[in-house]
Design a protein around this motif. Structure first.
Motif, PDB file in Angstrom:
ATOM      1  N   VAL A 185       0.862  -1.180   0.000  1.00 26.73           N
ATOM      2  CA  VAL A 185       0.000   0.000   0.000  1.00 26.73           C
ATOM      3  C   VAL A 185       0.898   1.228   0.000  1.00 26.73           C
ATOM      4  N   LEU A 186       0.708   2.083  -0.997  1.00 25.61           N
ATOM      5  CA  LEU A 186       1.456   3.337  -1.106  1.00 25.61           C
ATOM      6  C   LEU A 186       0.582   4.465  -0.574  1.00 25.61           C
ATOM      7  N   THR A 187       1.183   5.397   0.163  1.00 23.24           N
ATOM      8  CA  THR A 187       0.444   6.540   0.681  1.00 23.24           C
ATOM      9  C   THR A 187       0.934   7.812   0.000  1.00 23.24           C
ATOM     10  N   ALA A 188       0.276   8.930   0.272  1.00 23.33           N
ATOM     11  CA  ALA A 188       0.613  10.213  -0.360  1.00 23.33           C
ATOM     12  C   ALA A 188       2.107  10.491  -0.236  1.00 23.33           C
ATOM     13  N   GLY A 189       2.720  10.836  -1.373  1.00 21.92           N
ATOM     14  CA  GLY A 189       4.141  11.150  -1.414  1.00 21.92           C
ATOM     15  C   GLY A 189       5.023   9.965  -1.755  1.00 21.92           C
ATOM     16  N   GLU A 190       4.450   8.768  -1.845  1.00 20.38           N
ATOM     17  CA  GLU A 190       5.246   7.588  -2.190  1.00 20.38           C
ATOM     18  C   GLU A 190       5.129   7.295  -3.684  1.00 20.38           C
ATOM     19  N   ALA A 191       6.185   6.691  -4.220  1.00 14.53           N
ATOM     20  CA  ALA A 191       6.236   6.358  -5.642  1.00 14.53           C
ATOM     21  C   ALA A 191       6.613   4.895  -5.807  1.00 14.53           C
ATOM     22  N   ALA A 192       6.276   4.345  -6.954  1.00  9.27           N
ATOM     23  CA  ALA A 192       6.655   2.982  -7.319  1.00  9.27           C
ATOM     24  C   ALA A 192       6.974   2.976  -8.805  1.00  9.27           C
ATOM     25  N   GLU A 193       7.924   2.137  -9.188  1.00  8.28           N
ATOM     26  CA  GLU A 193       8.218   1.945 -10.609  1.00  8.28           C
ATOM     27  C   GLU A 193       8.403   0.461 -10.838  1.00  8.28           C
ATOM     28  N   PHE A 194       7.976  -0.005 -12.019  1.00 10.18           N
ATOM     29  CA  PHE A 194       8.061  -1.436 -12.273  1.00 10.18           C
ATOM     30  C   PHE A 194       7.974  -1.743 -13.761  1.00 10.18           C
ATOM     31  N   ASP A 195       8.489  -2.923 -14.089  1.00  8.46           N
ATOM     32  CA  ASP A 195       8.416  -3.478 -15.435  1.00  8.46           C
ATOM     33  C   ASP A 195       7.018  -4.071 -15.575  1.00  8.46           C
ATOM     34  N   THR A 196       6.289  -3.667 -16.580  1.00  7.46           N
ATOM     35  CA  THR A 196       4.896  -4.101 -16.720  1.00  7.46           C
ATOM     36  C   THR A 196       4.764  -5.523 -17.271  1.00  7.46           C
ATOM     37  N   ARG A 197       5.900  -6.180 -17.527  1.00  6.18           N
ATOM     38  CA  ARG A 197       5.837  -7.592 -17.905  1.00  6.18           C
ATOM     39  C   ARG A 197       5.653  -8.461 -16.661  1.00  6.18           C
ATOM     40  N   VAL A 198       5.801  -7.853 -15.467  1.00  4.62           N
ATOM     41  CA  VAL A 198       5.505  -8.540 -14.209  1.00  4.62           C
ATOM     42  C   VAL A 198       3.999  -8.362 -13.969  1.00  4.62           C
ATOM     43  N   PRO A 199       3.272  -9.449 -13.633  1.00  7.34           N
ATOM     44  CA  PRO A 199       1.832  -9.287 -13.389  1.00  7.34           C
ATOM     45  C   PRO A 199       1.582  -8.193 -12.342  1.00  7.34           C
ATOM     46  N   HIS A 200       0.704  -7.258 -12.686  1.00  6.15           N
ATOM     47  CA  HIS A 200       0.466  -6.123 -11.800  1.00  6.15           C
ATOM     48  C   HIS A 200      -0.993  -5.666 -11.848  1.00  6.15           C
ATOM     49  N   TRP A 201      -1.387  -5.019 -10.762  1.00  9.83           N
ATOM     50  CA  TRP A 201      -2.702  -4.404 -10.617  1.00  9.83           C
ATOM     51  C   TRP A 201      -2.554  -3.310  -9.572  1.00  9.83           C
ATOM     52  N   PHE A 202      -3.287  -2.211  -9.738  1.00 13.81           N
ATOM     53  CA  PHE A 202      -3.289  -1.184  -8.699  1.00 13.81           C
ATOM     54  C   PHE A 202      -4.642  -0.487  -8.661  1.00 13.81           C
ATOM     55  N   GLY A 203      -4.998  -0.017  -7.468  1.00 15.98           N
ATOM     56  CA  GLY A 203      -6.262   0.670  -7.266  1.00 15.98           C
ATOM     57  C   GLY A 203      -6.370   1.118  -5.820  1.00 15.98           C
ATOM     58  N   PRO A 204      -7.479   1.789  -5.482  1.00 18.82           N
ATOM     59  CA  PRO A 204      -7.635   2.296  -4.120  1.00 18.82           C
ATOM     60  C   PRO A 204      -7.836   1.152  -3.123  1.00 18.82           C
ATOM     61  N   THR A 205      -7.528   1.431  -1.869  1.00 20.96           N
ATOM     62  CA  THR A 205      -7.830   0.481  -0.806  1.00 20.96           C
ATOM     63  C   THR A 205      -9.294   0.668  -0.429  1.00 20.96           C
ATOM     64  N   ALA A 206      -9.781  -0.166   0.486  1.00 20.70           N
ATOM     65  CA  ALA A 206     -11.173  -0.062   0.936  1.00 20.70           C
ATOM     66  C   ALA A 206     -11.400   1.201   1.753  1.00 20.70           C
ATOM     67  N   GLU A 207     -10.315   1.896   2.139  1.00 20.69           N
ATOM     68  CA  GLU A 207     -10.430   3.087   2.983  1.00 20.69           C
ATOM     69  C   GLU A 207     -10.953   4.316   2.242  1.00 20.69           C
ATOM     70  N   GLY A 208     -10.975   4.287   0.926  1.00 23.35           N
ATOM     71  CA  GLY A 208     -11.508   5.436   0.211  1.00 23.35           C
ATOM     72  C   GLY A 208     -10.806   5.695  -1.101  1.00 23.35           C
ATOM     73  N   PRO A 209     -11.115   6.845  -1.718  1.00 21.53           N
ATOM     74  CA  PRO A 209     -10.562   7.167  -3.039  1.00 21.53           C
ATOM     75  C   PRO A 209      -9.056   7.412  -2.996  1.00 21.53           C
ATOM     76  N   VAL A 210      -8.449   7.292  -4.174  1.00 20.91           N
ATOM     77  CA  VAL A 210      -7.022   7.566  -4.322  1.00 20.91           C
ATOM     78  C   VAL A 210      -6.823   8.442  -5.549  1.00 20.91           C
ATOM     79  N   GLU A 211      -5.849   9.320  -5.458  1.00 25.57           N
ATOM     80  CA  GLU A 211      -5.476  10.201  -6.566  1.00 25.57           C
ATOM     81  C   GLU A 211      -3.974  10.017  -6.768  1.00 25.57           C
TER      82      GLU A 211
END
Length: 194
Positions: free
Chosen positions: A148-174
């Protein structure tokens, strides 16, 4: 010779050195560029040295190979309003605001997602992606990792690795998302599995 003719000649005379600089900055040899564009090594060399006048038939494949706008190769002056005024794209519960105008090459989006999907469905595609969380919490499933990434955190990755991202159950994400042409096809045009 008119003043316009002189200006055009001055612009054309700068194309060769600009082509050489772009190629060298990318660490590409004339032979590699020739293989990528179908333009002979001798023609490329003459273009870079100014012995051959540039034409659209030569510049378009070079711009494509270097993944730069044609304007960058010819040194066209900046025109118009620099602000990006693209309309938002809504797909699969995400609202994506384009932050770049040029098609192809690196794309940047501001993404807002209100609700998480029921279960992550990791996908793979060619490319590389970078994410930066502006607000909320972003869940990233990447291979065996579930973080789980929070405000101010970054991630980078090779998209050939299976991936998914979206908000947690706690609410919206921008968040901000940057990716290349393969990622653009996946995120903007792909249809979800049924």
């Amino acid at each position: 010779m008119t003043e316009d003719d002189e200006r055009i000649d001055a612009v054309l005379n700068e194309v060769g050195p600009r082509l050489r600089r772009v190629r060298r900055d990318r660490g590409v040899t004339l032979a590699e560029l020739s293989a990528a564009t179908g333009i002979s090594v001798s023609t490329l060399s003459r273009l870079e040295s100014g012995q051959r006048k540039p034409s659209l038939e030569l510049l378009l494949p070079l711009a494509r190979a270097h993944q730069v706008p044609l304007d960058e190769l010819v040194g066209a002056p900046a025109v118009g309003d620099p602000r990006v005024k693209a309309r938002p794209i809504v797909r699969h519960g995400r609202t994506m605001y384009p932050l770049t105008r040029q098609p192809g090459g690196l794309q940047a989006y501001k993404v807002i997602q209100e609700k998480p999907t029921e279960a992550p469905e990791p996908r793979v595609h060619e490319g590389y992606e970078w994410l930066y969380v502006l607000s909320g919490k972003l869940r990233l499933v990447l291979g065996e990792h579930d973080v789980v990434l929070t405000a101010g955190e970054a991630a980078e990755f090779d998209t050939r690795v299976p991936h998914w991202f979206g908000p947690t159950a706690e609410g919206p994400v921008e968040f901000l998302s940057l990716f290349g042409p393969q990622g653009e096809r996946m995120h903007v045009r792909a249809r979800p599995k049924k």
